[in-house]
Design a protein around this motif. Structure first.
Motif, PDB file in Angstrom:
ATOM      1  N   UNK A  83       0.853  -1.193   0.000  1.00  0.00           N
ATOM      2  CA  UNK A  83       0.000   0.000   0.000  1.00  0.00           C
ATOM      3  C   UNK A  83       0.891   1.247   0.000  1.00  0.00           C
ATOM      4  N   UNK A  84       0.590   2.188  -0.893  1.00  0.00           N
ATOM      5  CA  UNK A  84       1.396   3.409  -0.985  1.00  0.00           C
ATOM      6  C   UNK A  84       1.417   4.190   0.313  1.00  0.00           C
ATOM      7  N   UNK A  85       0.334   4.063   1.099  1.00  0.00           N
ATOM      8  CA  UNK A  85       0.183   4.898   2.292  1.00  0.00           C
ATOM      9  C   UNK A  85       0.702   4.232   3.567  1.00  0.00           C
ATOM     10  N   UNK A  86       0.359   2.937   3.778  1.00  0.00           N
ATOM     11  CA  UNK A  86       0.724   2.287   5.054  1.00  0.00           C
ATOM     12  C   UNK A  86       1.730   1.159   4.897  1.00  0.00           C
ATOM     13  N   UNK A  87       2.013   0.765   3.669  1.00  0.00           N
ATOM     14  CA  UNK A  87       3.021  -0.251   3.353  1.00  0.00           C
ATOM     15  C   UNK A  87       2.623  -1.677   3.740  1.00  0.00           C
ATOM     16  N   UNK A  88       1.339  -1.922   4.070  1.00  0.00           N
ATOM     17  CA  UNK A  88       0.903  -3.311   4.226  1.00  0.00           C
ATOM     18  C   UNK A  88       0.961  -3.990   2.860  1.00  0.00           C
ATOM     19  N   UNK A  89       1.360  -5.259   2.794  1.00  0.00           N
ATOM     20  CA  UNK A  89       1.394  -5.966   1.505  1.00  0.00           C
ATOM     21  C   UNK A  89       0.014  -5.970   0.838  1.00  0.00           C
TER      22      UNK A  89
END
Length: 545
Positions: A93-99
């Motif tokens: 995710x661009x915002x939170x970096x979760x896969x």
């Protein structure tokens, strides 16, 4: 299961409380007076669901969309948009970096407008490079609880429903095990979002509500046959679905629609339910033995099961958790007191002094379970073990476990389906002895399922479907051999009629499964075969003397 608001101080009148559940029924509608159930209250079990009229097997009781859903706190990495399993480093995710598995998934509202939004407010980003994709990942444990908390502002009516569930908050606070697990998740939440101190206890209560009330939703592809435990799953919280009581021999079952359809639960009756009888479903796996079922319920749901199966040391005559007595060689080793989880296990032969502690029983079960699971498909062995290895396992443990033990019954269930399907063991290649083995396996499994999973259960449907093949094939081969001293026309006709009956019953049960599933493919693919078999049975029974 007792249902109630143990963390609340203010009670709501029952009539008002019931209405907010009935409006969630997407099958009957809020004003349908002919709905098959009603919600009642008593001082022992609290709110619960009973039959408002006689209910036939296979009827839909209700349909309901979840209040909220998200990852469990013990899942391998999944996409927070579509919930597909993620097995390697890649897109985040661009915002939170979760896969994530796609850019579209990062913008799905359940993610973008819930946990992702509060992560941005806190400036929190997941260290995705440190995630181990082949193992359970604790950071996923914060997602569902955050989504639950955010309902308070985003959807007050859903929050009201969530908050009305039993949490067993005080009991969890007194448990060292649950305090420790809760503290780990709360610490992760504090690092990921701006949290007021007064909300810490609220989060603890939400964790309790999820523990006691959520349903596991498998994210496996059901268009192919899968009998092993899923690698990853999510949890979903419902309102109306929290009303039925628990029983290890439930009279109802449930399934879920696809992610695209919002994981709508369909509750369906398995057996005939009399008017006024409790409507029940199971929180446990039928193929778990007694000690495992009771431990799960006591630790995770905070009650001991008193259902007919758990109240009988023979488990309705199946001996589904029993061991063979190796001291006298005659009796079966069963619990001396099913109402006390740590009671000794004794030989039912009164002349035998055999006693075993629950630690011994659990050790034997764990050893057998470990070897049983080694036969299942895995990444290193996608096709799983061979038929000879399954047969060797059953032969080995037949000297230790009762023949109907759930572990053996489960392996027999899988093995019965392997005969006639696996390469080298396809139907046209099987010998008469191998067909007889398949027939006997199906019958042995059904004998157990008829007691612990009665009615229109999927596994019963599959075994009936599988059983029709050896009965028909053995009858046809006897016809091909023609008259001889070993051929009985009555037996041939009986096998054909029984085969047709099992095929009909099996397909009828499997037709309850959701569209697109492996079982529905069997139903659709067997329509022509059913007609042909009906014609063949009529021809043979008319002409064979």
């Amino acid at each position: 299961m007792k249902v109630g608001m143990d963390h609340q101080t203010k009670a709501t009148p029952l009539d008002e409380e019931v209405k907010k559940y009935l409006i969630r029924d997407e099958h009957q509608g809020p004003s349908n007076e002919k709905r098959p159930y009603k919600i009642v209250y008593d001082d022992i079990v609290g709110r619960h669901m009973v039959a408002a009229r006689d209910i036939k097997p296979g009827e839909i009781i209700f349909k309901e969309s979840p209040i909220t859903f998200g990852p469990t706190d013990a899942t391998k990495p999944i996409c927070l948009g579509c919930y597909k399993r993620i097995k390697s480093h890649g897109l985040t995710c661009d915002r939170c970096h979760f896969p994530m598995c796609s850019r579209q998934c990062q913008d799905i509202p359940e993610h973008a407008e819930y946990e992702c939004q509060v992560f941005q407010e806190r400036g929190f980003r997941v260290r995705s490079q440190e995630i181990k994709f082949d193992d359970e990942t604790p950071i996923y444990g914060i997602v569902s609880v955050i989504r639950g908390l955010l309902l308070r502002k985003k959807h007050p009516e859903k929050w009201d429903l969530l908050w009305s569930h039993m949490s067993h908050h005080e009991k969890r606070k007194r448990s060292h095990y649950w305090r420790q697990k809760t503290n780990v998740i709360i610490d992760h939440v504090k690092a990921a979002m701006i949290l007021e101190e007064k909300d810490v206890e609220t989060l603890e209560i939400i964790l309790g509500i999820f523990l006691v009330n959520t349903f596991e939703v498998s994210i496996e592809d059901r268009s192919v046959e899968v009998e092993t435990a899923p690698e990853a799953s999510i949890q979903a919280l419902f309102g109306l679905a929290s009303m039925p009581s628990h029983s290890c021999v439930a009279n109802c079952t449930h399934d879920f629609s696809s992610r695209k359809s919002g994981y709508v639960m369909t509750m369906r009756s398995l057996t005939h339910i009399n008017k006024g009888e409790d409507i029940t479903h199971s929180y446990t796996e039928p193929f778990d033995p007694l000690l495992q079922r009771q431990a799960l319920l006591q630790v995770g749901k905070f009650f001991s099961c008193q259902c007919p199966r758990c109240s009988d040391p023979t488990e309705l005559g199946t001996y589904a958790s029993a061991l063979k007595c190796r001291k006298c060689g005659k009796g079966n080793v069963i619990s001396s007191d099913v109402h006390e989880i740590e009671a000794k296990w004794v030989c039912e032969n009164q002349d035998c002094p055999q006693e075993m502690g629950t630690i011994q029983i659990r050790n034997i079960y764990q050893a057998a379970k470990g070897q049983a699971e080694s036969l299942d498909p895995s990444e290193s062995n996608p096709s799983g073990a061979t038929i000879p290895k399954f047969e060797a396992f059953i032969k080995k443990y037949a000297n230790i476990l009762h023949p109907n033990h759930v572990i053996l019954t489960d392996r027999k269930y899988v093995l019965a389906k392997m005969y006639g399907r696996m390469t080298g063991y396809e139907a046209h290649q099987l010998t008469d002895e191998q067909f007889k083995r398949k027939r006997d396996l199906c019958r042995e499994v059904l004998q157990v399922l008829d007691q612990i999973m009665p009615g229109r259960t999927r596994k019963r449907g599959m075994m009936m479907y599988e059983l029709h093949l050896p009965l028909v094939m053995l009858a046809n081969r006897a016809l091909e051999r023609g008259p001889n001293p070993g051929t009985d026309p009555k037996e041939i006709k009986k096998n054909l009629k029984d085969g047709l009956s099992y095929l009909r019953k099996g397909l009828e049960i499997l037709s309850d499964e959701p569209a697109g599933t492996f079982e529905q493919k069997i139903v659709e693919g067997s329509k022509e075969s059913l007609v042909q078999l009906e014609q063949w049975v009529t021809t043979v029974c008319t002409n064979l003397k």
